[in-house]
Design a protein around this motif. Structure first.
Motif, PDB file in Angstrom:
ATOM      1  N   GLU A 145     -20.716 -14.173   0.022  1.00  0.00           N
ATOM      2  CA  GLU A 145     -20.650 -13.749   1.412  1.00  0.00           C
ATOM      3  C   GLU A 145     -20.478 -14.973   2.273  1.00  0.00           C
ATOM      4  OE1 GLU A 145     -23.935 -11.352   2.643  1.00  0.00           O
ATOM      5  OE2 GLU A 145     -23.252  -9.632   1.486  1.00  0.00           O
ATOM      6  N   GLY A 146     -19.534 -14.899   3.189  1.00  0.00           N
ATOM      7  CA  GLY A 146     -19.229 -16.021   4.060  1.00  0.00           C
ATOM      8  C   GLY A 146     -17.775 -16.377   3.924  1.00  0.00           C
ATOM      9  N   ASN A 147     -17.411 -17.564   4.339  1.00  0.00           N
ATOM     10  CA  ASN A 147     -16.023 -17.964   4.355  1.00  0.00           C
ATOM     11  C   ASN A 147     -15.787 -19.101   3.372  1.00  0.00           C
ATOM     12  OD1 ASN A 147     -13.439 -18.916   5.009  1.00  0.00           O
ATOM     13  ND2 ASN A 147     -13.627 -18.092   7.077  1.00  0.00           N
ATOM     14  N   ILE A 148     -15.031 -18.810   2.309  1.00  0.00           N
ATOM     15  CA  ILE A 148     -14.746 -19.824   1.291  1.00  0.00           C
ATOM     16  C   ILE A 148     -13.885 -20.939   1.877  1.00  0.00           C
ATOM     17  CG2 ILE A 148     -13.522 -20.267  -0.873  1.00  0.00           C
ATOM     18  CD1 ILE A 148     -14.575 -17.670  -1.930  1.00  0.00           C
ATOM     19  N   TRP A 149     -12.864 -20.573   2.693  1.00  0.00           N
ATOM     20  CA  TRP A 149     -11.977 -21.596   3.248  1.00  0.00           C
ATOM     21  C   TRP A 149     -12.715 -22.530   4.194  1.00  0.00           C
ATOM     22  CZ3 TRP A 149      -8.137 -23.314   0.900  1.00  0.00           C
ATOM     23  CH2 TRP A 149      -7.314 -22.491   0.164  1.00  0.00           C
ATOM     24  N   ASP A 150     -13.683 -22.009   4.955  1.00  0.00           N
ATOM     25  CA  ASP A 150     -14.503 -22.870   5.816  1.00  0.00           C
ATOM     26  C   ASP A 150     -15.624 -23.526   5.022  1.00  0.00           C
ATOM     27  OD1 ASP A 150     -13.028 -22.379   8.057  1.00  0.00           O
ATOM     28  OD2 ASP A 150     -14.347 -20.800   8.811  1.00  0.00           O
ATOM     29  N   MET A 151     -15.762 -23.141   3.780  1.00  0.00           N
ATOM     30  CA  MET A 151     -16.743 -23.681   2.846  1.00  0.00           C
ATOM     31  C   MET A 151     -18.168 -23.509   3.357  1.00  0.00           C
ATOM     32  SD  MET A 151     -14.786 -26.910   1.268  1.00  0.00           S
ATOM     33  CE  MET A 151     -13.014 -26.897   1.266  1.00  0.00           C
TER      34      MET A 151
ATOM     35  N   ALA B 250     -22.661 -17.985   0.827  1.00  0.00           N
ATOM     36  CA  ALA B 250     -23.814 -17.774  -0.055  1.00  0.00           C
ATOM     37  C   ALA B 250     -23.319 -17.090  -1.324  1.00  0.00           C
ATOM     38  CB  ALA B 250     -24.861 -16.908   0.631  1.00  0.00           C
ATOM     39  N   ILE B 251     -23.942 -17.400  -2.442  1.00  0.00           N
ATOM     40  CA  ILE B 251     -23.618 -16.776  -3.731  1.00  0.00           C
ATOM     41  C   ILE B 251     -24.741 -15.807  -4.061  1.00  0.00           C
ATOM     42  CG2 ILE B 251     -23.146 -17.180  -6.169  1.00  0.00           C
ATOM     43  CD1 ILE B 251     -22.290 -20.070  -5.277  1.00  0.00           C
ATOM     44  N   LEU B 252     -24.372 -14.556  -4.332  1.00  0.00           N
ATOM     45  CA  LEU B 252     -25.344 -13.492  -4.558  1.00  0.00           C
ATOM     46  C   LEU B 252     -25.233 -12.936  -5.970  1.00  0.00           C
ATOM     47  CD1 LEU B 252     -24.506 -11.610  -1.263  1.00  0.00           C
ATOM     48  CD2 LEU B 252     -26.454 -13.104  -1.598  1.00  0.00           C
ATOM     49  N   GLN B 253     -26.372 -12.570  -6.532  1.00  0.00           N
ATOM     50  CA  GLN B 253     -26.419 -11.861  -7.806  1.00  0.00           C
ATOM     51  C   GLN B 253     -27.304 -10.647  -7.590  1.00  0.00           C
ATOM     52  OE1 GLN B 253     -28.328 -13.825 -11.170  1.00  0.00           O
ATOM     53  NE2 GLN B 253     -26.703 -13.021 -12.474  1.00  0.00           N
ATOM     54  N   ASP B 254     -26.727  -9.468  -7.784  1.00  0.00           N
ATOM     55  CA  ASP B 254     -27.440  -8.208  -7.528  1.00  0.00           C
ATOM     56  C   ASP B 254     -28.020  -8.168  -6.117  1.00  0.00           C
ATOM     57  OD1 ASP B 254     -26.912  -7.339 -10.164  1.00  0.00           O
ATOM     58  OD2 ASP B 254     -28.669  -8.434 -10.884  1.00  0.00           O
ATOM     59  N   GLY B 255     -27.252  -8.673  -5.123  1.00  0.00           N
ATOM     60  CA  GLY B 255     -27.671  -8.644  -3.731  1.00  0.00           C
ATOM     61  C   GLY B 255     -28.673  -9.706  -3.325  1.00  0.00           C
ATOM     62  N   ARG B 256     -29.099 -10.563  -4.265  1.00  0.00           N
ATOM     63  CA  ARG B 256     -30.079 -11.614  -3.987  1.00  0.00           C
ATOM     64  C   ARG B 256     -29.376 -12.969  -3.985  1.00  0.00           C
ATOM     65  NH1 ARG B 256     -33.159 -14.929  -7.135  1.00  0.00           N
ATOM     66  NH2 ARG B 256     -32.329 -14.029  -9.026  1.00  0.00           N
ATOM     67  N   GLU B 257     -29.640 -13.778  -2.946  1.00  0.00           N
ATOM     68  CA  GLU B 257     -29.001 -15.085  -2.840  1.00  0.00           C
ATOM     69  C   GLU B 257     -29.531 -16.026  -3.918  1.00  0.00           C
ATOM     70  OE1 GLU B 257     -28.691 -18.741   0.333  1.00  0.00           O
ATOM     71  OE2 GLU B 257     -28.622 -16.692   1.130  1.00  0.00           O
ATOM     72  N   ILE B 258     -28.603 -16.584  -4.697  1.00  0.00           N
ATOM     73  CA  ILE B 258     -28.991 -17.535  -5.742  1.00  0.00           C
ATOM     74  C   ILE B 258     -28.462 -18.935  -5.462  1.00  0.00           C
ATOM     75  CG2 ILE B 258     -29.227 -15.764  -7.526  1.00  0.00           C
ATOM     76  CD1 ILE B 258     -26.476 -16.754  -8.598  1.00  0.00           C
ATOM     77  N   GLY B 259     -27.636 -19.070  -4.433  1.00  0.00           N
ATOM     78  CA  GLY B 259     -27.109 -20.383  -4.073  1.00  0.00           C
ATOM     79  C   GLY B 259     -26.324 -20.287  -2.786  1.00  0.00           C
ATOM     80  N   SER B 260     -26.080 -21.441  -2.176  1.00  0.00           N
ATOM     81  CA  SER B 260     -25.284 -21.459  -0.956  1.00  0.00           C
ATOM     82  C   SER B 260     -24.525 -22.778  -0.888  1.00  0.00           C
ATOM     83  CB  SER B 260     -26.163 -21.291   0.269  1.00  0.00           C
ATOM     84  OG  SER B 260     -27.049 -22.360   0.414  1.00  0.00           O
ATOM     85  N   VAL B 261     -23.418 -22.753  -0.150  1.00  0.00           N
ATOM     86  CA  VAL B 261     -22.612 -23.950   0.059  1.00  0.00           C
ATOM     87  C   VAL B 261     -22.358 -24.044   1.556  1.00  0.00           C
ATOM     88  CG1 VAL B 261     -20.414 -25.085  -0.406  1.00  0.00           C
ATOM     89  CG2 VAL B 261     -21.534 -23.772  -2.200  1.00  0.00           C
TER      90      VAL B 261
END
Length: 125
Positions: free
Chosen positions: A99-105, A108-119
């Motif tokens: 969720e968020g904008n990959i091009w703007d970098m 958040a990275i989600l697994q089963d709706g739970r955030e497991i990482g962010s950039v």
């Protein structure tokens, strides 16, 4: 949860930048293609050894990326899903979503709706 920060130089022609941890220690370096189509980014470890490549797929209705991780036997596709509120991507093959904008970098990275990482990206001159 691990947080990574992308430090991209605003006026970098080659698209080269570092990925640091919360303590601002460099964890990876990213080197992007300058004039090639399709556009790609190589992710390098601290010894400048390529560990992955992210390629933007051309001629697709919604943005699609191919991620090749050297130690992972299969290609992974990152596909933008249609949504009205905020950009949403699926990482096929791993059961993850973004969720968020990959091009703007900034995402958040989600697994089963739970955030497991962010950039998050911070630009510097």
């Amino acid at each position: 949860m691990k947080h990574l920060l992308m430090r991209q130089h605003l006026f970098s022609l080659g698209g080269k930048f570092d990925i640091t941890d919360d303590s601002e220690n460099t964890r990876y370096t990213v080197s992007g293609s300058t004039f090639s189509i399709p556009k790609y980014f190589d992710i390098l470890d601290l010894n400048s050894i390529p560990i992955a490549r992210l390629t933007h797929q051309v001629f697709t209705f919604l943005p699609k990326f191919k991620l090749i991780i050297n130690e992972f036997p299969e290609e992974v596709e990152i596909i933008k899903r249609f949504s009205f509120l905020k950009p949403r991507y699926e990482i096929e093959g791993l059961g993850l979503s973004v969720e968020g904008n990959i091009w703007d970098m900034n995402f958040a990275i989600l697994q089963d709706g739970r955030e497991i990482g962010s950039v998050d990206q911070r630009r510097s001159l």
